[in-house]
Design a protein around this motif. Structure first.
Motif, PDB file in Angstrom:
ATOM      1  N   LEU A 197       0.825  -1.191   0.000  1.00 35.68           N
ATOM      2  CA  LEU A 197       0.000   0.000   0.000  1.00 35.68           C
ATOM      3  C   LEU A 197       0.859   1.240   0.000  1.00 35.68           C
ATOM      4  CD1 LEU A 197      -1.239   0.591   3.613  1.00 35.68           C
ATOM      5  CD2 LEU A 197       0.119  -1.378   3.003  1.00 35.68           C
ATOM      6  N   ALA A 198       0.336   2.325  -0.552  1.00 38.48           N
ATOM      7  CA  ALA A 198       1.067   3.591  -0.587  1.00 38.48           C
ATOM      8  C   ALA A 198       1.173   4.154   0.818  1.00 38.48           C
ATOM      9  CB  ALA A 198       0.339   4.585  -1.494  1.00 38.48           C
ATOM     10  N   THR A 199       2.295   4.821   1.108  1.00 44.57           N
ATOM     11  CA  THR A 199       2.528   5.345   2.450  1.00 44.57           C
ATOM     12  C   THR A 199       2.561   6.868   2.431  1.00 44.57           C
ATOM     13  OG1 THR A 199       4.881   5.151   2.085  1.00 44.57           O
ATOM     14  CG2 THR A 199       3.801   3.308   3.150  1.00 44.57           C
ATOM     15  N   ASN A 200       1.415   7.473   2.184  1.00 44.06           N
ATOM     16  CA  ASN A 200       1.371   8.938   2.124  1.00 44.06           C
ATOM     17  C   ASN A 200       0.517   9.513   3.235  1.00 44.06           C
ATOM     18  OD1 ASN A 200      -1.015   7.971   1.196  1.00 44.06           O
ATOM     19  ND2 ASN A 200      -1.232   9.411  -0.500  1.00 44.06           N
ATOM     20  N   TYR A 201       0.469   8.812   4.396  1.00 49.32           N
ATOM     21  CA  TYR A 201      -0.309   9.267   5.534  1.00 49.32           C
ATOM     22  C   TYR A 201       0.597  10.027   6.493  1.00 49.32           C
ATOM     23  CZ  TYR A 201       2.042   5.126   6.971  1.00 49.32           C
ATOM     24  OH  TYR A 201       3.029   4.195   7.175  1.00 49.32           O
ATOM     25  N   PRO A 202       0.065  10.833   7.407  1.00 50.39           N
ATOM     26  CA  PRO A 202       0.893  11.606   8.319  1.00 50.39           C
ATOM     27  C   PRO A 202       1.298  10.816   9.542  1.00 50.39           C
ATOM     28  CG  PRO A 202      -1.399  12.179   8.632  1.00 50.39           C
ATOM     29  CD  PRO A 202      -1.353  11.185   7.486  1.00 50.39           C
ATOM     30  N   VAL A 203       2.493  11.097  10.068  1.00 51.28           N
ATOM     31  CA  VAL A 203       2.931  10.516  11.325  1.00 51.28           C
ATOM     32  C   VAL A 203       3.578  11.605  12.176  1.00 51.28           C
ATOM     33  CG1 VAL A 203       3.268   8.110  10.662  1.00 51.28           C
ATOM     34  CG2 VAL A 203       5.023   9.767  10.145  1.00 51.28           C
ATOM     35  N   SER A 204       3.394  11.566  13.512  1.00 50.95           N
ATOM     36  CA  SER A 204       3.957  12.589  14.385  1.00 50.95           C
ATOM     37  C   SER A 204       3.833  12.256  15.872  1.00 50.95           C
ATOM     38  CB  SER A 204       3.308  13.930  14.120  1.00 50.95           C
ATOM     39  OG  SER A 204       3.515  14.322  12.808  1.00 50.95           O
ATOM     40  N   SER A 205       4.018  13.303  16.765  1.00 48.02           N
ATOM     41  CA  SER A 205       4.012  13.010  18.195  1.00 48.02           C
ATOM     42  C   SER A 205       3.946  14.202  19.134  1.00 48.02           C
ATOM     43  CB  SER A 205       5.264  12.231  18.533  1.00 48.02           C
ATOM     44  OG  SER A 205       6.343  13.109  18.457  1.00 48.02           O
ATOM     45  N   ASN A 206       4.124  13.907  20.471  1.00 51.92           N
ATOM     46  CA  ASN A 206       4.103  14.992  21.452  1.00 51.92           C
ATOM     47  C   ASN A 206       4.766  14.559  22.752  1.00 51.92           C
ATOM     48  OD1 ASN A 206       2.135  13.140  22.014  1.00 51.92           O
ATOM     49  ND2 ASN A 206       0.676  14.610  22.808  1.00 51.92           N
ATOM     50  N   THR A 207       6.060  14.776  22.891  1.00 49.83           N
ATOM     51  CA  THR A 207       6.761  14.493  24.134  1.00 49.83           C
ATOM     52  C   THR A 207       7.874  15.495  24.339  1.00 49.83           C
ATOM     53  OG1 THR A 207       8.032  12.863  22.909  1.00 49.83           O
ATOM     54  CG2 THR A 207       6.287  12.011  24.315  1.00 49.83           C
ATOM     55  N   ALA A 208       8.765  15.205  25.305  1.00 53.99           N
ATOM     56  CA  ALA A 208       9.832  16.130  25.659  1.00 53.99           C
ATOM     57  C   ALA A 208      10.962  16.100  24.629  1.00 53.99           C
ATOM     58  CB  ALA A 208      10.364  15.770  27.036  1.00 53.99           C
ATOM     59  N   ALA A 209      12.026  16.872  24.894  1.00 55.53           N
ATOM     60  CA  ALA A 209      13.137  16.977  23.953  1.00 55.53           C
ATOM     61  C   ALA A 209      13.746  15.618  23.662  1.00 55.53           C
ATOM     62  CB  ALA A 209      14.200  17.907  24.531  1.00 55.53           C
ATOM     63  N   THR A 210      14.137  15.402  22.427  1.00 55.94           N
ATOM     64  CA  THR A 210      14.695  14.122  22.012  1.00 55.94           C
ATOM     65  C   THR A 210      16.211  14.154  22.076  1.00 55.94           C
ATOM     66  OG1 THR A 210      14.797  14.836  19.732  1.00 55.94           O
ATOM     67  CG2 THR A 210      12.784  13.728  20.429  1.00 55.94           C
ATOM     68  N   PRO A 211      16.842  12.960  22.138  1.00 50.28           N
ATOM     69  CA  PRO A 211      18.304  12.904  22.152  1.00 50.28           C
ATOM     70  C   PRO A 211      18.938  13.590  20.953  1.00 50.28           C
ATOM     71  CG  PRO A 211      17.372  10.791  22.778  1.00 50.28           C
ATOM     72  CD  PRO A 211      16.228  11.646  22.327  1.00 50.28           C
ATOM     73  N   ALA A 212      18.246  13.599  19.822  1.00 55.11           N
ATOM     74  CA  ALA A 212      18.806  14.226  18.622  1.00 55.11           C
ATOM     75  C   ALA A 212      19.064  15.712  18.820  1.00 55.11           C
ATOM     76  CB  ALA A 212      17.857  14.025  17.439  1.00 55.11           C
ATOM     77  N   LEU A 229      23.531   6.279  18.891  1.00 55.43           N
ATOM     78  CA  LEU A 229      22.856   7.555  18.661  1.00 55.43           C
ATOM     79  C   LEU A 229      22.039   8.010  19.863  1.00 55.43           C
ATOM     80  CD1 LEU A 229      21.635   6.927  15.007  1.00 55.43           C
ATOM     81  CD2 LEU A 229      23.646   8.213  15.753  1.00 55.43           C
ATOM     82  N   ASN A 230      21.999   7.179  20.913  1.00 56.63           N
ATOM     83  CA  ASN A 230      21.273   7.525  22.132  1.00 56.63           C
ATOM     84  C   ASN A 230      19.818   7.887  21.835  1.00 56.63           C
ATOM     85  OD1 ASN A 230      21.164   7.939  24.972  1.00 56.63           O
ATOM     86  ND2 ASN A 230      21.359  10.153  24.671  1.00 56.63           N
ATOM     87  N   VAL A 231      19.158   7.063  21.024  1.00 56.99           N
ATOM     88  CA  VAL A 231      17.828   7.422  20.527  1.00 56.99           C
ATOM     89  C   VAL A 231      16.742   7.381  21.599  1.00 56.99           C
ATOM     90  CG1 VAL A 231      18.393   6.670  18.191  1.00 56.99           C
ATOM     91  CG2 VAL A 231      17.281   5.064  19.765  1.00 56.99           C
ATOM     92  N   VAL A 232      16.989   6.681  22.707  1.00 58.90           N
ATOM     93  CA  VAL A 232      15.999   6.647  23.786  1.00 58.90           C
ATOM     94  C   VAL A 232      16.516   7.329  25.049  1.00 58.90           C
ATOM     95  CG1 VAL A 232      14.689   4.655  22.980  1.00 58.90           C
ATOM     96  CG2 VAL A 232      16.740   4.291  24.355  1.00 58.90           C
ATOM     97  N   GLY A 233      17.556   8.138  24.904  1.00 62.96           N
ATOM     98  CA  GLY A 233      18.044   8.929  26.030  1.00 62.96           C
ATOM     99  C   GLY A 233      18.602   8.111  27.171  1.00 62.96           C
TER     100      GLY A 233
END
Length: 294
Positions: A48-63, A204-208
Motif C-alpha cells: 500500500l502507498a505510504t502517504n499518511y501523516p505521522v507525528s508526536s508529542n513528548t519532551a526533547a529528544t536525544p537528537a 545515537l542515544n535514541v531513547v536517552g
C-alpha cells in the motif's frame, strides 16, 4: 468492511495497523513515493502507498541534546516546499518559525547521518494538527537537486510547537536489483538485525539512555531499497523505531519517542473503531450476501 472480516478471521488487524504506522519519517514526507509491504500474522503480504501523516508529542529528544559534537551551523538556504499538500496549511502564532524548525532538523540530520548542509537547500512544509496528529514542520534536502522516486533525499519532521524532533531519515537508490518482498527468513531469525538496530540505538542515544530491547516490527521498502523496522525500548521507558536496509544493513531512519507514542495512539484509536464496526448491526444487504455464501 473487508478489512474488518480479515481481522476477525486471523487476528492480524492490530499487527497490520502497527506495520502500516511504524514507518518513520520516510513515509511522512515522500508523499506516496515509497511503499511498504506489510506481512500480517497470516503471512499474507499487502502492498500500500505510504502517504499518511505521522507525528508526536513528548519532551526533547536525544537528537537535540546529544551526538552533535563538531556541529557548526552550515550556510544553507531555506525555501518553502511547493507540494500541493502544504499550500493550504499555514503555521499559527503558537508555532515555531520555519527557519528555526529547519535548523533543528539540520542538527538532527547531523546527529544521525553526520550530514553537512553547507551550501545546500532545505525545503520546508507545514502540516496543521488534526485528530491524534500534532502540527508538524517537515524538511527535505534532495541530494542531487532533483525530486522524484529515483533521486536520493534526506528528511526530518519537527513538532511545530515544541520543536521536538520526531524523525530523521534518508531515502536512497541502490545500484543492485533486489527482492522487495517479505523476507520470511528474517522474520523467523531476526536476532542479527535486531542487534545491529540496538547498536545504532545505543550509538545515537535514541531513547536517552540504555536500551532494554530491540524487536522486529515490520518489513517494507523505500524506493528500491528493502527495509525493516525495529521497535526500540529504553530502560527509562522511552521508545524509538530504527529502520535498516535489508540490502546492506545501513541505517535509513530514526523515529523518536514522541513519534512512536503518536503512532501507538493512532493504532489504538483505529483498533477501537474496528472493534466498534464488529459490534455494529449488519445491514440487510450484508446479511443476505453472507447467507448466500454459506
Amino acid at each position: 468492511m473487508e478489512y474488518k472480516n480479515e481481522k476477525r478471521k486471523n487476528g492480524a488487524g492490530k499487527t497490520f495497523l502497527a506495520a502500516i504506522l511504524m514507518l518513520g519519517a520516510v513515509t511522512g514526507i515522500f508523499q506516496g513515493l515509497t511503499q511498504v509491504a506489510v506481512a500480517a500474522e497470516s503471512s499474507k503480504v499487502t502492498t500500500l502507498a505510504t502517504n499518511y501523516p505521522v507525528s508526536s508529542n513528548t519532551a526533547a529528544t536525544p537528537a537535540q541534546s546529544k551526538n552533535q559534537d563538531g556541529y557548526v551551523k552550515p550556510n544553507y538556504t531555506v525555501v518553502n516546499n511547493d507540494l500541493e499538500s502544504y499550500r493550504n496549511s499555514k503555521p499559527t502564532a503558537n508555532d515555531i518559525s520555519r527557519d528555526k524548525a529547519a535548523e533543528i532538523g539540520a542538527k538532527a540530520l547531523w546527529s544521525v547521518f553526520k550530514l553537512n548542509l553547507n551550501g545546500k537547500t532545505i525545503e520546508m512544509g507545514y502540516n496543521a494538527a488534526h485528530d491524534t496528529i500534532r502540527a508538524k514542520w517537515s524538511g527535505e534536502f534532495w541530494v542531487d537537486g532533483k525530486k522524484g522516486p529515483e533521486h536520493p533525499v534526506y528528511i526530518f519532521t519537527i513538532d511545530a510547537i515544541t520543536g521536538e524532533v520526531y524523525t530523521a531519515g534518508y531515502g536512497r537508490i541502490i545500484s543492485a536489483k533486489v527482492n522487495l518482498g517479505y523476507d520470511a527468513n528474517l522474520a523467523k531469525n531476526p536476532t542479527e538485525m535486531e542487534n545491529i538496530a540496538k547498536q545504532y540505538a545505543e550509538k545515537l542515544n535514541v531513547v536517552g539512555g540504555a536500551v532494554k530491547s530491540s524487536t522486529i516490527a515490520s518489513q517494507g521498502y523505500s524506493y528500491n531499497d528493502p527495509t525493516v523496522n525495529f521497535r526500540i525500548v529504553g530502560e527509562n521507558g522511552q521508545l524509538a523505531i530504527i529502520q535498516l536496509s535489508r540490502y546492506d544493513k545501513a541505517l535509513l531512519d530514526v523515529s523518536y519517542n514522541g513519534d512512536v507514542l503518536e503512532q501507538d495512539a493512532t493504532i489504538k484509536q483505529l483498533d477501537k473503531e474496528l472493534a466498534e464496526m464488529d459490534k455494529a448491526p449488519k445491514s440487510s444487504s450484508t446479511a443476505v450476501l453472507e447467507s448466500k455464501s454459506k
